[in-house]
Scaffold this active site. Structure first.
Site, PDB file in Angstrom:
ATOM      1  N   THR A 166       0.807  -1.218   0.000  1.00  0.00           N
ATOM      2  CA  THR A 166       0.000   0.000   0.000  1.00  0.00           C
ATOM      3  C   THR A 166       0.845   1.275   0.000  1.00  0.00           C
ATOM      4  O   THR A 166       1.953   1.302   0.563  1.00  0.00           O
ATOM      5  CB  THR A 166      -0.911   0.007   1.248  1.00  0.00           C
ATOM      6  OG1 THR A 166      -1.446   1.317   1.437  1.00  0.00           O
ATOM      7  CG2 THR A 166      -0.176  -0.387   2.523  1.00  0.00           C
TER       8      THR A 166
ATOM      9  N   GLU B 276       0.312   3.588   1.862  1.00  0.00           N
ATOM     10  CA  GLU B 276       0.455   3.996   3.269  1.00  0.00           C
ATOM     11  C   GLU B 276       1.874   3.744   3.774  1.00  0.00           C
ATOM     12  O   GLU B 276       2.293   4.339   4.768  1.00  0.00           O
ATOM     13  CB  GLU B 276      -0.543   3.239   4.141  1.00  0.00           C
ATOM     14  CG  GLU B 276      -1.960   3.780   4.073  1.00  0.00           C
ATOM     15  CD  GLU B 276      -2.121   5.128   4.759  1.00  0.00           C
ATOM     16  OE1 GLU B 276      -1.771   5.244   5.941  1.00  0.00           O
ATOM     17  OE2 GLU B 276      -2.595   6.061   4.102  1.00  0.00           O
TER      18      GLU B 276
ATOM     19  N   TYR C 285      -1.170   0.341  10.842  1.00  0.00           N
ATOM     20  CA  TYR C 285      -1.521  -0.322   9.570  1.00  0.00           C
ATOM     21  C   TYR C 285      -0.326  -0.250   8.615  1.00  0.00           C
ATOM     22  O   TYR C 285       0.089  -1.257   8.041  1.00  0.00           O
ATOM     23  CB  TYR C 285      -2.747   0.362   8.948  1.00  0.00           C
ATOM     24  CG  TYR C 285      -3.027  -0.086   7.520  1.00  0.00           C
ATOM     25  CD1 TYR C 285      -3.671  -1.292   7.262  1.00  0.00           C
ATOM     26  CD2 TYR C 285      -2.626   0.695   6.426  1.00  0.00           C
ATOM     27  CE1 TYR C 285      -3.914  -1.718   5.956  1.00  0.00           C
ATOM     28  CE2 TYR C 285      -2.870   0.281   5.118  1.00  0.00           C
ATOM     29  CZ  TYR C 285      -3.511  -0.924   4.890  1.00  0.00           C
ATOM     30  OH  TYR C 285      -3.743  -1.331   3.595  1.00  0.00           O
TER      31      TYR C 285
ATOM     32  N   LYS D 184       1.988  -3.377   7.165  1.00  0.00           N
ATOM     33  CA  LYS D 184       2.073  -3.643   5.730  1.00  0.00           C
ATOM     34  C   LYS D 184       3.523  -3.549   5.231  1.00  0.00           C
ATOM     35  O   LYS D 184       3.913  -4.248   4.303  1.00  0.00           O
ATOM     36  CB  LYS D 184       1.183  -2.654   4.959  1.00  0.00           C
ATOM     37  CG  LYS D 184      -0.304  -2.985   5.045  1.00  0.00           C
ATOM     38  CD  LYS D 184      -0.649  -4.190   4.162  1.00  0.00           C
ATOM     39  CE  LYS D 184      -2.131  -4.444   4.067  1.00  0.00           C
ATOM     40  NZ  LYS D 184      -2.460  -5.534   3.130  1.00  0.00           N
TER      41      LYS D 184
HETATM   42  P1  NAP Z   1     -11.467  -4.706   2.473  1.00  0.00           P
HETATM   43  O1  NAP Z   1     -12.658  -4.369   1.642  1.00  0.00           O
HETATM   44  O2  NAP Z   1     -11.367  -4.219   3.873  1.00  0.00           O
HETATM   45  O3  NAP Z   1     -11.359  -6.318   2.471  1.00  0.00           O
HETATM   46  C1  NAP Z   1     -10.506  -6.994   3.367  1.00  0.00           C
HETATM   47  C2  NAP Z   1     -10.789  -8.481   3.278  1.00  0.00           C
HETATM   48  O4  NAP Z   1      -9.950  -9.179   4.207  1.00  0.00           O
HETATM   49  C3  NAP Z   1     -12.237  -8.890   3.640  1.00  0.00           C
HETATM   50  O5  NAP Z   1     -12.623  -9.934   2.788  1.00  0.00           O
HETATM   51  C4  NAP Z   1     -12.077  -9.392   5.072  1.00  0.00           C
HETATM   52  O6  NAP Z   1     -13.090 -10.294   5.459  1.00  0.00           O
HETATM   53  C5  NAP Z   1     -10.745 -10.118   4.950  1.00  0.00           C
HETATM   54  N1  NAP Z   1     -10.087 -10.388   6.226  1.00  0.00           N
HETATM   55  C6  NAP Z   1      -9.827  -9.501   7.226  1.00  0.00           C
HETATM   56  N2  NAP Z   1      -9.183 -10.111   8.231  1.00  0.00           N
HETATM   57  C7  NAP Z   1      -9.025 -11.414   7.856  1.00  0.00           C
HETATM   58  C8  NAP Z   1      -8.420 -12.534   8.449  1.00  0.00           C
HETATM   59  N3  NAP Z   1      -7.859 -12.468   9.666  1.00  0.00           N
HETATM   60  N4  NAP Z   1      -8.417 -13.728   7.768  1.00  0.00           N
HETATM   61  C9  NAP Z   1      -8.992 -13.830   6.557  1.00  0.00           C
HETATM   62  N5  NAP Z   1      -9.598 -12.782   5.945  1.00  0.00           N
HETATM   63  C10 NAP Z   1      -9.604 -11.598   6.588  1.00  0.00           C
HETATM   64  O7  NAP Z   1     -10.132  -4.264   1.732  1.00  0.00           O
HETATM   65  P2  NAP Z   1      -9.897  -3.835   0.199  1.00  0.00           P
HETATM   66  O8  NAP Z   1     -10.134  -2.392   0.071  1.00  0.00           O
HETATM   67  O9  NAP Z   1     -10.584  -4.799  -0.676  1.00  0.00           O
HETATM   68  O10 NAP Z   1      -8.321  -4.034   0.088  1.00  0.00           O
HETATM   69  C11 NAP Z   1      -7.753  -5.294  -0.301  1.00  0.00           C
HETATM   70  C12 NAP Z   1      -6.314  -5.368   0.179  1.00  0.00           C
HETATM   71  O11 NAP Z   1      -5.565  -4.311  -0.432  1.00  0.00           O
HETATM   72  C13 NAP Z   1      -6.112  -5.182   1.667  1.00  0.00           C
HETATM   73  O12 NAP Z   1      -5.018  -5.977   2.034  1.00  0.00           O
HETATM   74  C14 NAP Z   1      -5.758  -3.721   1.838  1.00  0.00           C
HETATM   75  O13 NAP Z   1      -5.003  -3.515   3.005  1.00  0.00           O
HETATM   76  C15 NAP Z   1      -4.961  -3.483   0.565  1.00  0.00           C
HETATM   77  N6  NAP Z   1      -4.992  -2.138   0.018  1.00  0.00           N
HETATM   78  C16 NAP Z   1      -6.180  -1.505  -0.203  1.00  0.00           C
HETATM   79  C17 NAP Z   1      -6.192  -0.246  -0.789  1.00  0.00           C
HETATM   80  C18 NAP Z   1      -7.487   0.477  -1.083  1.00  0.00           C
HETATM   81  O14 NAP Z   1      -7.443   1.691  -1.319  1.00  0.00           O
HETATM   82  N7  NAP Z   1      -8.620  -0.218  -1.136  1.00  0.00           N
HETATM   83  C19 NAP Z   1      -4.972   0.372  -1.146  1.00  0.00           C
HETATM   84  C20 NAP Z   1      -3.786  -0.320  -0.921  1.00  0.00           C
HETATM   85  C21 NAP Z   1      -3.801  -1.580  -0.357  1.00  0.00           C
HETATM   86  P3  NAP Z   1     -14.531  -9.766   6.016  1.00  0.00           P
HETATM   87  O15 NAP Z   1     -15.373  -9.519   4.791  1.00  0.00           O
HETATM   88  O16 NAP Z   1     -14.983 -10.913   6.834  1.00  0.00           O
HETATM   89  O17 NAP Z   1     -14.264  -8.514   6.806  1.00  0.00           O
HETATM   90  O1  F7E Z   2      -9.062   8.076   4.712  1.00  0.00           O
HETATM   91  C1  F7E Z   2      -9.336  11.561   5.927  1.00  0.00           C
HETATM   92  C2  F7E Z   2      -8.378  10.626   6.650  1.00  0.00           C
HETATM   93  O2  F7E Z   2     -10.018   6.008   5.733  1.00  0.00           O
HETATM   94  C3  F7E Z   2      -8.630   8.926   3.686  1.00  0.00           C
HETATM   95  C4  F7E Z   2      -7.303   2.098   2.940  1.00  0.00           C
HETATM   96  O3  F7E Z   2      -7.860   1.407   1.843  1.00  0.00           O
HETATM   97  O4  F7E Z   2      -6.164   3.639   1.497  1.00  0.00           O
HETATM   98  C5  F7E Z   2      -7.092   3.552   2.569  1.00  0.00           C
HETATM   99  O5  F7E Z   2      -6.605   4.241   3.711  1.00  0.00           O
HETATM  100  C6  F7E Z   2      -8.291  10.307   4.258  1.00  0.00           C
HETATM  101  C7  F7E Z   2      -7.419  10.268   5.515  1.00  0.00           C
HETATM  102  O6  F7E Z   2      -8.481   5.870   3.701  1.00  0.00           O
HETATM  103  C8  F7E Z   2     -12.544  11.286   7.583  1.00  0.00           C
HETATM  104  O7  F7E Z   2      -7.752  11.312   7.744  1.00  0.00           O
HETATM  105  C9  F7E Z   2     -11.228  12.878   6.922  1.00  0.00           C
HETATM  106  O8  F7E Z   2      -6.425  11.243   5.411  1.00  0.00           O
HETATM  107  O9  F7E Z   2     -10.746   6.697   3.414  1.00  0.00           O
HETATM  108  P1  F7E Z   2      -9.680   6.634   4.417  1.00  0.00           P
HETATM  109  P2  F7E Z   2      -6.922   5.791   4.012  1.00  0.00           P
HETATM  110  O10 F7E Z   2      -6.610   6.019   5.424  1.00  0.00           O
HETATM  111  O11 F7E Z   2      -6.216   6.628   3.004  1.00  0.00           O
HETATM  112  C10 F7E Z   2      -4.866   3.085   1.769  1.00  0.00           C
HETATM  113  C11 F7E Z   2      -4.011   3.222   0.533  1.00  0.00           C
HETATM  114  C12 F7E Z   2      -4.932   1.703   2.288  1.00  0.00           C
HETATM  115  O12 F7E Z   2      -4.031   0.891   2.073  1.00  0.00           O
HETATM  116  C13 F7E Z   2      -5.975   1.438   3.330  1.00  0.00           C
HETATM  117  O13 F7E Z   2      -6.224   0.029   3.447  1.00  0.00           O
HETATM  118  O14 F7E Z   2      -9.520  10.927   4.663  1.00  0.00           O
HETATM  119  N1  F7E Z   2     -10.628  11.700   6.599  1.00  0.00           N
HETATM  120  N2  F7E Z   2     -12.387  12.641   7.538  1.00  0.00           N
HETATM  121  C14 F7E Z   2     -11.442  10.693   6.988  1.00  0.00           C
HETATM  122  N3  F7E Z   2     -11.303   9.357   6.869  1.00  0.00           N
HETATM  123  C15 F7E Z   2     -12.322   8.584   7.350  1.00  0.00           C
HETATM  124  N4  F7E Z   2     -12.235   7.245   7.187  1.00  0.00           N
HETATM  125  N5  F7E Z   2     -13.415   9.131   7.950  1.00  0.00           N
HETATM  126  C16 F7E Z   2     -13.575  10.482   8.099  1.00  0.00           C
HETATM  127  O15 F7E Z   2     -14.575  10.939   8.654  1.00  0.00           O
END
Ligand code: NAP
Ligand code: F7E
Length: 353
Positions: free
Chosen positions: A127, A129, A151, A155
């Site tokens: 990620t 992050e 987090y 990662k």
């Molecule tokens: P998500 O919607 O939160 O999905 C996470 C998945 O992991 C869900 O299926 C969840 O199951 C499962 N899970 C959580 N804990 C587990 C465990 N202990 N054992 C087995 N399964 C488990 O995340 P996403 O947005 O699809 O992201 C997919 C991956 O990419 C994640 O690793 C995330 O950290 C990474 N990532 C995401 C982003 C983004 O912007 N979306 C960016 C960079 C990296 P449940 O349905 O039961 O909760």
């Molecule tokens: O926050 C700001 C918050 O929770 C985005 C995950 O998929 O992307 C995701 O992480 C921004 C942050 O995503 C609220 O402070 C303001 O700066 O939607 P978010 P994230 O933290 O960027 C990365 C790449 C991953 O890997 C992660 O798994 O928005 N923010 N106000 C807020 N965020 C939330 N959630 N809620 C608020 O009310």
């Protein structure tokens, strides 16, 4: 004809990736790992749940024995590890649970592969992050890391573990360093989905006569900037990484950053909602109102993070040049899709996730 394992198949990316692979001719079997829940948790799999090539297996990344059995029983060609505790805010309150899934889970998976299926190609969901994003600059695979949350640290540890397994044992491991990607399937606690839902809640209030006070959207840092892409584009990038001759690490991003404030303005200005947000005040006292001065957006410090990632902007040149990958959805398309999906859901004729 290949067999793929997707961990986290019930999540946003996992469900899109499963659909993507099942549409391709060369996947005969897709296995999705799902953890047990007391209630049904497979909403996002609605469209493919009964697909004959999809098998759902119950299990968690913390269960090393189960993973070892999985790789001994099935001949798995590709493993996409998408399972994670993925909510950054939550990781500050529960760093151990986050590390158990996001880091120890990866060790478990890669040990299972090393001992039982060393030819399996492995994708690690890394990620942006990990970069920390303190200054506005384009971040590529060569940039140094400085995670700003438990987090991010979990990662980063997993990223290096995947690299180490490649260097030490020659495993085919790839890190996809993905910048934020969203969709109508995004979890409700992430800021984009939270804003889209609030804009459509306001629309419902207005359409039902606008009695009393409108619902207020409470947010944290409005100035945070993210490189937001669309999840459907990004799962194709994951697949492409595992088709390369040699394993490697790739950034997937769009190269454009927008602020949380931009996302609010665009969502409320959407033709389905039709409000121009006017900002007034500063810091904790800032509010966003409609033309009649009714407050629709307010600040709640509970959403601030102990340490914030201010800006993330990705340089995806390597993915373009080596994988031929290119994002198809614009930022505006994505916001439009998310708002329309919220409207459909509210009116009871859209998918539940
Ligand atoms: P998500 O919607 O939160 O999905 C996470 C998945 O992991 C869900 O299926 C969840 O199951 C499962 N899970 C959580 N804990 C587990 C465990 N202990 N054992 C087995 N399964 C488990 O995340 P996403 O947005 O699809 O992201 C997919 C991956 O990419 C994640 O690793 C995330 O950290 C990474 N990532 C995401 C982003 C983004 O912007 N979306 C960016 C960079 C990296 P449940 O349905 O039961 O909760
Ligand atoms: O926050 C700001 C918050 O929770 C985005 C995950 O998929 O992307 C995701 O992480 C921004 C942050 O995503 C609220 O402070 C303001 O700066 O939607 P978010 P994230 O933290 O960027 C990365 C790449 C991953 O890997 C992660 O798994 O928005 N923010 N106000 C807020 N965020 C939330 N959630 N809620 C608020 O009310």
């Amino acid at each position: 004809m290949k067999t793929a394992l997707i961990t986290g198949v019930t999540g946003q990316d996992g469900s899109y990736l499963a659909e993507n692979l099942l549409k391709k001719q060369n996947y005969k079997h897709v296995i999705g790992l799902v953890r047990r829940r007391s209630a049904d948790g497979v909403n996002r799999l609605e469209q493919i749940q009964t697909h004959p090539a999809l098998t759902i297996m119950q299990g968690e990344l913390e269960d090393a024995g189960l993973l070892a059995r999985l790789f001994s029983v099935y001949r798995i060609d590709e493993c996409y590890n998408l399972a994670a505790q993925s909510f950054v805010r939550y990781s500050f309150d529960n760093p151990v649970a986050t590390a158990m899934t996001n880091y120890i889970g990866v060790i478990n998976l890669l040990e299972a592969i090393r001992h039982h299926s060393p030819n399996t190609r492995y994708y690690q969901a890394s990620t942006s992050e990990m970069f920390g994003g303190l200054t506005e600059e384009y971040l590529s695979e060569n940039h140094s890391f400085h995670p700003r949350s438990p987090y991010g640290t979990s990662k980063l540890a997993a990223y290096w573990h995947a690299v180490n397994m490649r260097e030490a044992y020659g495993l085919f491991t790839c890190n996809g360093i993905l910048f934020n990607h969203e969709s109508p399937r995004r979890g409700s606690e992430f800021v984009t989905q939270k804003i889209a839902a609030a804009a459509v809640r306001f629309r419902a209030w207005k359409n039902s006569g606008g009695m009393g006070e409108p619902p207020v959207l409470r947010l944290g840092n409005l100035e945070a900037r993210r490189d937001w892409g669309h999840a459907q584009d990004y799962v194709e990038g994951m697949r492409l990484m595992l088709q390369e001759e040699e394993p490697g690490d790739y950034v997937l991003a769009t190269g454009q950053a927008h602020s949380v404030r931009d996302f609010v303005e665009l969502s409320f200005a959407h033709p389905e909602v039709g409000v121009k947000i006017r900002w007034k005040g500063e810091g904790l006292n800032e509010v966003g109102s409609d033309a009649d001065g009714r407050v629709l957006v307010a600040i709640d410090p509970v959403h601030y993070r102990p340490s914030e990632v201010h800006v993330l902007l990705g340089d995806w040149k390597k993915a373009r040049e080596c994988l031929g990958w290119k994002p198809q959805f614009s930022f505006e398309d994505m916001v439009d899709q998310m708002i329309r999906a919220q409207v459909a859901r509210r009116e009871g004729h859209g998918p539940t996730a």
